[in-house]
Motif scaffolding. Structure first.
Motif, PDB file in Angstrom:
ATOM      1  N   UNK A 112       0.825  39.198 -56.383  1.00  0.00           N
ATOM      2  CA  UNK A 112       2.005  38.590 -55.792  1.00  0.00           C
ATOM      3  C   UNK A 112       2.968  39.934 -55.193  1.00  0.00           C
ATOM      4  N   UNK A 113       3.538  40.624 -56.479  1.00  0.00           N
ATOM      5  CA  UNK A 113       4.171  41.690 -56.225  1.00  0.00           C
ATOM      6  C   UNK A 113       3.365  42.785 -56.344  1.00  0.00           C
ATOM      7  N   UNK A 114       3.559  43.748 -55.087  1.00  0.00           N
ATOM      8  CA  UNK A 114       2.616  44.794 -55.233  1.00  0.00           C
ATOM      9  C   UNK A 114       3.460  46.165 -55.645  1.00  0.00           C
ATOM     10  N   UNK A 115       3.210  46.767 -56.497  1.00  0.00           N
ATOM     11  CA  UNK A 115       3.950  48.234 -56.693  1.00  0.00           C
ATOM     12  C   UNK A 115       3.208  49.174 -55.733  1.00  0.00           C
ATOM     13  N   UNK A 116       3.884  50.314 -55.611  1.00  0.00           N
ATOM     14  CA  UNK A 116       3.089  51.622 -54.860  1.00  0.00           C
ATOM     15  C   UNK A 116       1.782  51.851 -55.904  1.00  0.00           C
ATOM     16  N   UNK A 117       0.880  52.356 -54.978  1.00  0.00           N
ATOM     17  CA  UNK A 117      -0.407  52.648 -55.744  1.00  0.00           C
ATOM     18  C   UNK A 117      -1.131  53.750 -55.091  1.00  0.00           C
ATOM     19  N   UNK A 118      -2.134  54.707 -55.759  1.00  0.00           N
ATOM     20  CA  UNK A 118      -3.002  55.514 -55.219  1.00  0.00           C
ATOM     21  C   UNK A 118      -4.082  55.073 -55.355  1.00  0.00           C
ATOM     22  N   UNK A 119      -4.892  55.761 -54.398  1.00  0.00           N
ATOM     23  CA  UNK A 119      -6.633  55.282 -54.504  1.00  0.00           C
ATOM     24  C   UNK A 119      -7.331  56.637 -55.048  1.00  0.00           C
ATOM     25  N   UNK A 120      -7.976  56.383 -56.498  1.00  0.00           N
ATOM     26  CA  UNK A 120      -8.595  57.475 -56.868  1.00  0.00           C
ATOM     27  C   UNK A 120     -10.034  57.655 -56.360  1.00  0.00           C
ATOM     28  N   UNK A 121     -10.317  58.833 -55.920  1.00  0.00           N
ATOM     29  CA  UNK A 121     -11.630  59.428 -55.221  1.00  0.00           C
ATOM     30  C   UNK A 121     -12.346  60.238 -56.374  1.00  0.00           C
ATOM     31  N   UNK A 122     -13.497  59.680 -56.494  1.00  0.00           N
ATOM     32  CA  UNK A 122     -14.547  60.707 -57.416  1.00  0.00           C
ATOM     33  C   UNK A 122     -15.202  61.641 -56.583  1.00  0.00           C
ATOM     34  N   UNK A 123     -14.538  62.828 -56.626  1.00  0.00           N
ATOM     35  CA  UNK A 123     -14.878  63.820 -55.603  1.00  0.00           C
ATOM     36  C   UNK A 123     -16.052  64.816 -56.346  1.00  0.00           C
ATOM     37  N   UNK A 124     -16.560  64.381 -57.501  1.00  0.00           N
ATOM     38  CA  UNK A 124     -17.498  65.141 -58.325  1.00  0.00           C
ATOM     39  C   UNK A 124     -17.574  65.123 -59.854  1.00  0.00           C
ATOM     40  N   UNK A 125     -16.337  64.632 -60.391  1.00  0.00           N
ATOM     41  CA  UNK A 125     -16.219  64.612 -61.774  1.00  0.00           C
ATOM     42  C   UNK A 125     -17.041  63.454 -62.478  1.00  0.00           C
ATOM     43  N   UNK A 126     -17.220  62.272 -61.505  1.00  0.00           N
ATOM     44  CA  UNK A 126     -17.904  61.186 -62.185  1.00  0.00           C
ATOM     45  C   UNK A 126     -17.425  60.592 -63.299  1.00  0.00           C
ATOM     46  N   UNK A 127     -16.170  60.433 -63.238  1.00  0.00           N
ATOM     47  CA  UNK A 127     -15.270  59.853 -64.633  1.00  0.00           C
ATOM     48  C   UNK A 127     -14.955  58.616 -64.148  1.00  0.00           C
ATOM     49  N   UNK A 128     -13.980  58.632 -63.028  1.00  0.00           N
ATOM     50  CA  UNK A 128     -13.324  57.379 -62.329  1.00  0.00           C
ATOM     51  C   UNK A 128     -13.223  57.665 -60.890  1.00  0.00           C
ATOM     52  N   UNK A 129     -13.396  56.710 -60.133  1.00  0.00           N
ATOM     53  CA  UNK A 129     -13.126  56.842 -58.901  1.00  0.00           C
ATOM     54  C   UNK A 129     -13.994  56.273 -57.976  1.00  0.00           C
ATOM     55  N   UNK A 130     -13.422  55.836 -56.473  1.00  0.00           N
ATOM     56  CA  UNK A 130     -14.328  55.455 -55.545  1.00  0.00           C
ATOM     57  C   UNK A 130     -15.176  56.676 -55.066  1.00  0.00           C
TER      58      UNK A 130
END
Ligand code: PLP
Length: 353
Positions: A112-130
């Motif tokens: 309902x209430x949206x904080x600012x956010x960041x989109x995390x990208x998995x650019x090659x570490x393969x730990x977290x992220x899209x």
């Protein structure tokens, strides 16, 4: 009061903040203060942290601890939220979660209430992220919502061979960026070693505290000053003769006659028990001496040889002039762990506050 304390030098921290801001060029600097500022203690650093414009921590609990200390700046949550209802707290408190998977993205889209956010990208570490291939769809799902931009993290920016880090940057840099979106990628190592990755915000942790991420370059080489010194003192000395053992399991056996010092420092203070006898040096006066035998919960033993030092003599476990990076190498670990593992039993003394 027990003679084991960490001395936190705010003049050194101020120096590092200025130094990193200069190093960042046009990029802005957020302070990574997870794990209670890598064990330094956020509360102790408060006079300097107040001047920073943005923080990053692992999770909401750590962000709330910053608010409890009166810090009102934006706080990024590097692991995002662990449940949908945490998003309400983020929105109310000004926390900016990273979204690293479809589950977090759905929670966010339905909040309902949206904080600012960041989109995390998995650019090659393969730990977290899209995965890069999933990013366009995630970006589309965030259309019109208050997402600040794209974030990623490097696996190997501290290594002499930067090919992996460079490949990660190329993947991240090639992603289409909606108008107005920001990017953040660089940790301490990338801030120095991969200037192209500085983007809009850099995220130093280690370097902020005056430690070098590089095996071959000291903090001094990078223009940084150590913020934390771990100080102890000699509690007792014993003269032992060749063949005598000392400490639990007689983990040390004297190969010659000489003096042993007992110092206040143990695994109950977060110092690693797993170090091998004789590998790690502490400083007493101008000289370095080895820790020997087994590290106990409250005490450790130092081999002095023929040097008889008085009870009460100051001992520098690590700090200015006896770098934590060097001690970490001797201990078979990395400097991050030696400061972060320090337990609450270790007193804090603030210098240059
Ligand atoms: C811990 C962390 C940092 C800071 O890394 P340093 O090596 O201490 O500079 C930056 N970004 C993320 C995502 C982290 O987890």
């Amino acid at each position: 009061m027990r003679s084991l304390w960490k001395e936190v030098d705010l003049a050194a921290l101020r120096h590092n903040v200025r130094m990193l801001a200069a190093q960042a060029g046009a990029a802005r600097v957020m302070a990574v203060v997870k794990a209670d500022a890598y064990g330094h203690g956020v509360a102790a650093l408060l006079p300097v942290l107040r001047e920073m414009s943005c923080f990053a921590v692992a999770c909401m609990e750590e962000a709330l601890a910053l608010r409890a200390l009166g810090l009102a700046q934006p706080v990024l949550l590097l692991e995002g939220v662990f449940a949908a209802d945490e998003l309400d707290v983020c929105a109310a408190e000004g926390f900016e979660p990273w979204l690293h998977d479809g589950r977090q993205l759905e929670w966010y889209r339905h909040a309902a209430a949206k904080p600012a956010c960041w989109l995390k990208v998995d650019s090659g570490m393969h730990r977290l992220g899209f995965a890069p291939s999933e990013v366009p769809q995630a970006v589309a799902a965030l259309q019109g919502l208050p997402c600040r931009g794209l974030a990623t993290h490097f696996a190997c920016a501290d290594e002499a061979d930067l090919s992996h880090a460079e490949a990660q940057w190329r993947v991240f840099d090639a992603l289409p960026l909606p108008p107005g979106w920001l990017r953040t990628a660089a940790n301490s190592a990338a801030l120095f070693a991969l200037p192209q990755s500085r983007a809009d915000w850099v995220r130093p942790g280690l370097a902020l505290y005056g430690m070098s991420p590089f095996a071959g370059r000291s903090a001094a080489d990078l223009g940084l000053r150590p913020v934390l010194g771990l100080h102890s003192a000699v509690l007792a000395t014993h003269f032992v003769t060749r063949g005598e053992g000392a400490g639990y399991g007689c983990g040390f056996v004297a190969t010659e006659d000489g003096y042993l010092a007992t110092i206040a420092l143990g695994y109950g203070d977060g110092f690693p028990r797993a170090i091998a006898s004789g590998t790690v040096q502490v400083r007493i006066g101008a000289a370095a001496f080895p820790l020997v035998g087994r590290v106990a919960m409250d005490m450790a033993l130092v081999w002095l040889g023929r040097e008889a030092v008085p009870v009460g003599s100051p001992v520098l476990v690590f700090g200015d002039g006896h770098p934590v990076e060097m001690v970490a190498t001797q201990a078979g670990t990395i400097p991050y762990t030696l400061t972060t593992m320090l337990s609450p039993r270790v007193h804090t003394v603030v210098k240059n506050g």
